[in-house]
Design a protein around this motif. Sequence first.
Motif, PDB file in Angstrom:
ATOM      1  N   HIS A  10     -10.887   2.906  -9.921  1.00 26.18           N
ATOM      2  CA  HIS A  10     -10.534   2.653  -8.523  1.00 26.18           C
ATOM      3  C   HIS A  10      -9.626   3.742  -7.949  1.00 26.18           C
ATOM      4  N   ASP A  11      -9.664   4.904  -8.566  1.00 25.84           N
ATOM      5  CA  ASP A  11      -8.964   6.091  -8.067  1.00 25.84           C
ATOM      6  C   ASP A  11      -7.459   5.912  -7.893  1.00 25.84           C
ATOM      7  N   VAL A  12      -6.847   5.146  -8.794  1.00 24.84           N
ATOM      8  CA  VAL A  12      -5.388   5.007  -8.816  1.00 24.84           C
ATOM      9  C   VAL A  12      -4.881   5.944  -9.904  1.00 24.84           C
ATOM     10  N   ASP A  13      -3.919   6.786  -9.564  1.00 21.14           N
ATOM     11  CA  ASP A  13      -3.316   7.649 -10.584  1.00 21.14           C
ATOM     12  C   ASP A  13      -2.621   6.758 -11.595  1.00 21.14           C
ATOM     13  N   ALA A  14      -2.968   6.913 -12.863  1.00 23.58           N
ATOM     14  CA  ALA A  14      -2.400   6.045 -13.898  1.00 23.58           C
ATOM     15  C   ALA A  14      -1.944   6.884 -15.083  1.00 23.58           C
ATOM     16  N   SER A  52       0.832  -1.201   0.000  1.00 22.63           N
ATOM     17  CA  SER A  52       0.000   0.000   0.000  1.00 22.63           C
ATOM     18  C   SER A  52       0.866   1.252   0.000  1.00 22.63           C
ATOM     19  N   GLY A  53       0.481   2.184  -0.847  1.00 22.76           N
ATOM     20  CA  GLY A  53       1.182   3.452  -0.946  1.00 22.76           C
ATOM     21  C   GLY A  53       2.352   3.463  -1.907  1.00 22.76           C
ATOM     22  N   TYR A  54       2.708   2.314  -2.475  1.00 19.21           N
ATOM     23  CA  TYR A  54       3.811   2.270  -3.434  1.00 19.21           C
ATOM     24  C   TYR A  54       3.383   2.843  -4.780  1.00 19.21           C
ATOM     25  N   SER A  55       4.351   3.332  -5.515  1.00 22.86           N
ATOM     26  CA  SER A  55       4.185   3.700  -6.917  1.00 22.86           C
ATOM     27  C   SER A  55       4.874   2.620  -7.733  1.00 22.86           C
ATOM     28  N   ALA A 111      -3.494  -4.552 -13.305  1.00 25.66           N
ATOM     29  CA  ALA A 111      -4.223  -3.417 -12.725  1.00 25.66           C
ATOM     30  C   ALA A 111      -5.052  -3.865 -11.524  1.00 25.66           C
ATOM     31  N   MET A 112      -5.698  -5.017 -11.664  1.00 22.87           N
ATOM     32  CA  MET A 112      -6.510  -5.537 -10.560  1.00 22.87           C
ATOM     33  C   MET A 112      -5.642  -5.864  -9.347  1.00 22.87           C
ATOM     34  N   LEU A 113      -4.479  -6.434  -9.591  1.00 21.09           N
ATOM     35  CA  LEU A 113      -3.559  -6.741  -8.492  1.00 21.09           C
ATOM     36  C   LEU A 113      -3.045  -5.467  -7.833  1.00 21.09           C
ATOM     37  N   PHE A 114      -2.744  -4.464  -8.630  1.00 20.98           N
ATOM     38  CA  PHE A 114      -2.278  -3.193  -8.070  1.00 20.98           C
ATOM     39  C   PHE A 114      -3.352  -2.570  -7.179  1.00 20.98           C
ATOM     40  N   VAL A 115      -4.595  -2.581  -7.632  1.00 19.44           N
ATOM     41  CA  VAL A 115      -5.693  -2.020  -6.838  1.00 19.44           C
ATOM     42  C   VAL A 115      -5.860  -2.809  -5.538  1.00 19.44           C
ATOM     43  N   LYS A 116      -5.884  -4.121  -5.651  1.00 17.50           N
ATOM     44  CA  LYS A 116      -6.062  -4.969  -4.465  1.00 17.50           C
ATOM     45  C   LYS A 116      -4.971  -4.722  -3.424  1.00 17.50           C
ATOM     46  N   ASN A 117      -3.779  -4.369  -3.874  1.00 21.93           N
ATOM     47  CA  ASN A 117      -2.651  -4.168  -2.961  1.00 21.93           C
ATOM     48  C   ASN A 117      -2.433  -2.719  -2.548  1.00 21.93           C
ATOM     49  N   GLY A 118      -3.312  -1.823  -2.933  1.00 25.44           N
ATOM     50  CA  GLY A 118      -3.226  -0.445  -2.466  1.00 25.44           C
ATOM     51  C   GLY A 118      -2.152   0.391  -3.133  1.00 25.44           C
TER      52      GLY A 118
END
Length: 136
Positions: free
Chosen positions: A109-113, A68-71, A82-89
């Motif tokens: 899912h409000d992830v900056d992409a 969580s919180g990583y870029s 993408a789904m894995l990135f969202v699931k892991n914060g």
Amino acid sequence: MSDNKYNDLEIEEVIFKKEDEQKSDIGTAIDNLTYHYIVFCKDGEIFADDGKDVNLILGMMKNGYDLSGYSVADKMVGKAAAMLFVKNGIKNVYGRVMSNEGFDYLMRHDVDASYGTLVEENTHDETELLSLIKQA
């Protein structure tokens, strides 16, 4: 492979360095993408791998690593990643090549992409992907 706390995950390189206060984590990750397939960065901690699939992040999930919180900068981001990135914060994702579906999923899912090239992709059904992720 260097001796580090991530050896059980077969991460090829872990770099700890003081972050330049002017550079964001995603900027640092993108800079290091030149040398690796995927790069994670948070608060100056950088780790990278040259694997070309989602096994690294699946292994990290299995071992309980908190992402969580990583870029993340990745050479190819599809919907599964993408789904894995969202699931892991993960907070920010750059894909040198990113699928439309991966980009849409991150944005929903409000992830900056961001991406270098956006491409079409045929993927598995979203429910099937979620099931696979839950099993990890």
